[in-house]
Write an enzyme that holds these catalytic residues in place. Structure first.
Site, PDB file in Angstrom:
ATOM      1  N   GLU A  45      -7.168  -1.525 124.494  1.00 20.94           N
ATOM      2  CA  GLU A  45      -6.663  -0.153 124.445  1.00 20.94           C
ATOM      3  C   GLU A  45      -5.232  -0.147 123.917  1.00 20.94           C
ATOM      4  O   GLU A  45      -4.346  -0.782 124.493  1.00 20.94           O
ATOM      5  CB  GLU A  45      -6.694   0.483 125.833  1.00 20.94           C
ATOM      6  CG  GLU A  45      -6.085   1.878 125.877  1.00 20.94           C
ATOM      7  CD  GLU A  45      -5.920   2.426 127.289  1.00 20.94           C
ATOM      8  OE1 GLU A  45      -5.078   3.320 127.477  1.00 20.94           O
ATOM      9  OE2 GLU A  45      -6.635   1.946 128.198  1.00 20.94           O
ATOM     10  N   ARG A  49       1.719   5.923 122.488  1.00 21.09           N
ATOM     11  CA  ARG A  49       3.045   6.213 123.029  1.00 21.09           C
ATOM     12  C   ARG A  49       4.164   5.878 122.054  1.00 21.09           C
ATOM     13  O   ARG A  49       5.338   6.068 122.370  1.00 21.09           O
ATOM     14  CB  ARG A  49       3.267   5.444 124.335  1.00 21.09           C
ATOM     15  CG  ARG A  49       2.238   5.742 125.411  1.00 21.09           C
ATOM     16  CD  ARG A  49       2.576   5.020 126.695  1.00 21.09           C
ATOM     17  NE  ARG A  49       1.448   5.008 127.611  1.00 21.09           N
ATOM     18  CZ  ARG A  49       1.470   4.445 128.821  1.00 21.09           C
ATOM     19  NH1 ARG A  49       2.572   3.872 129.241  1.00 21.09           N
ATOM     20  NH2 ARG A  49       0.394   4.466 129.587  1.00 21.09           N
ATOM     21  N   THR A  73      -3.756   7.135 126.175  1.00 18.81           N
ATOM     22  CA  THR A  73      -2.761   8.208 126.290  1.00 18.81           C
ATOM     23  C   THR A  73      -3.082   9.334 125.316  1.00 18.81           C
ATOM     24  O   THR A  73      -2.198   9.894 124.662  1.00 18.81           O
ATOM     25  CB  THR A  73      -1.319   7.684 126.082  1.00 18.81           C
ATOM     26  OG1 THR A  73      -1.177   6.409 126.707  1.00 18.81           O
ATOM     27  CG2 THR A  73      -0.309   8.631 126.720  1.00 18.81           C
ATOM     28  N   LYS A 133     -11.584   6.895 134.275  1.00 18.86           N
ATOM     29  CA  LYS A 133     -10.374   6.112 134.500  1.00 18.86           C
ATOM     30  C   LYS A 133      -9.725   6.631 135.780  1.00 18.86           C
ATOM     31  O   LYS A 133      -9.539   7.834 135.941  1.00 18.86           O
ATOM     32  CB  LYS A 133      -9.422   6.284 133.315  1.00 18.86           C
ATOM     33  CG  LYS A 133      -8.043   5.672 133.512  1.00 18.86           C
ATOM     34  CD  LYS A 133      -7.198   5.880 132.261  1.00 18.86           C
ATOM     35  CE  LYS A 133      -5.793   5.340 132.453  1.00 18.86           C
ATOM     36  NZ  LYS A 133      -5.009   5.371 131.200  1.00 18.86           N
TER      37      LYS A 133
END
Length: 212
Positions: A45, A49, A73, A133
């Site tokens: 992953e 960001r 994110t 998640k």
């Protein structure tokens, strides 16, 4: 079980730990991913960001044999679409919005949506999600909290992320409702900055051994 859920589960079951990466320098993306794959961590992953994130996804998807790259994110439909266009094979969000659910429904790429409370889990179950998640894992109650959810919310599987390390990963992986964990400890900033890919492969190998 839907085809997208099966696709997501097949990815998450590749290994006990999914590396959660913050790529500052796009030049490190490919050698870092290769080091992780060499240690057995194929599903990776890359979090959205940094300015380098999308290009990092693109390069890993195109250049690293054996890697299954996802984008994390993801906060809105624009993020979702850009990540898919870059080559993401799965999408991860820290939480969920109605708009994000709509974007995911229209895509063939599976979403791993974030939830931290029983109510959020129930809402996502109503939307057809069986794999979630759990974030931020340690701050939201840790392994004990997830264990408490396993009976009333049976049938839902989790990938806990947030505050998880080699020291506490087994606490989560021993739970019946945990399919894998997410963690950044397998790619520490100092090793990435130093280009110590052998050191990262060693950490990845240790993480893979958690499946035993």
């Amino acid at each position: 079980m839907s085809e997208k859920t099966e696709k997501l589960l097949s990815t998450l079951k590749l290994q006990p730990v999914v590396p959660v990466l913050i790529i500052e320098d796009v030049a490190t993306a490919v050698p870092l991913a290769r080091a992780l794959v060499a240690g057995g961590l194929k599903a990776i992953e890359i979090t959205m960001r940094t300015d380098a994130a999308l290009e990092a996804v693109r390069r890993v998807a195109g250049e690293v044999e054996g890697a299954v790259v996802g984008a994390g994110t993801i906060l809105n439909p624009a993020h979702f679409e850009a990540a898919v266009e870059a080559g993401s094979q799965f999408i991860v969000s820290p939480g969920t919005t109605r708009e994000l659910i709509h974007a995911a429904r229209a895509s063939d790429i599976p979403l791993l949506p974030g939830a931290a409370t029983a109510s959020e889990v129930m809402q996502l179950r109503d939307e057809g999600y069986q794999v979630l998640k759990f974030f931020p894992a340690e701050q939201a109650g840790g392994a004990a909290y997830l264990k408490a959810l396993s009976s009333p919310l049976a049938g839902t599987l989790f990938c806990p992320t947030g505050g998880i390390s080699l020291k506490n990963a087994r606490d989560y992986l021993s739970l019946p409702n945990v399919v894998c964990v997410g963690g950044s400890w397998v790619a520490p900033k100092e090793l990435v900055s130093a280009g110590d890919w052998a050191g990262i492969t060693k950490l990845a190998t240790e993480a893979c051994a958690l499946a035993g």
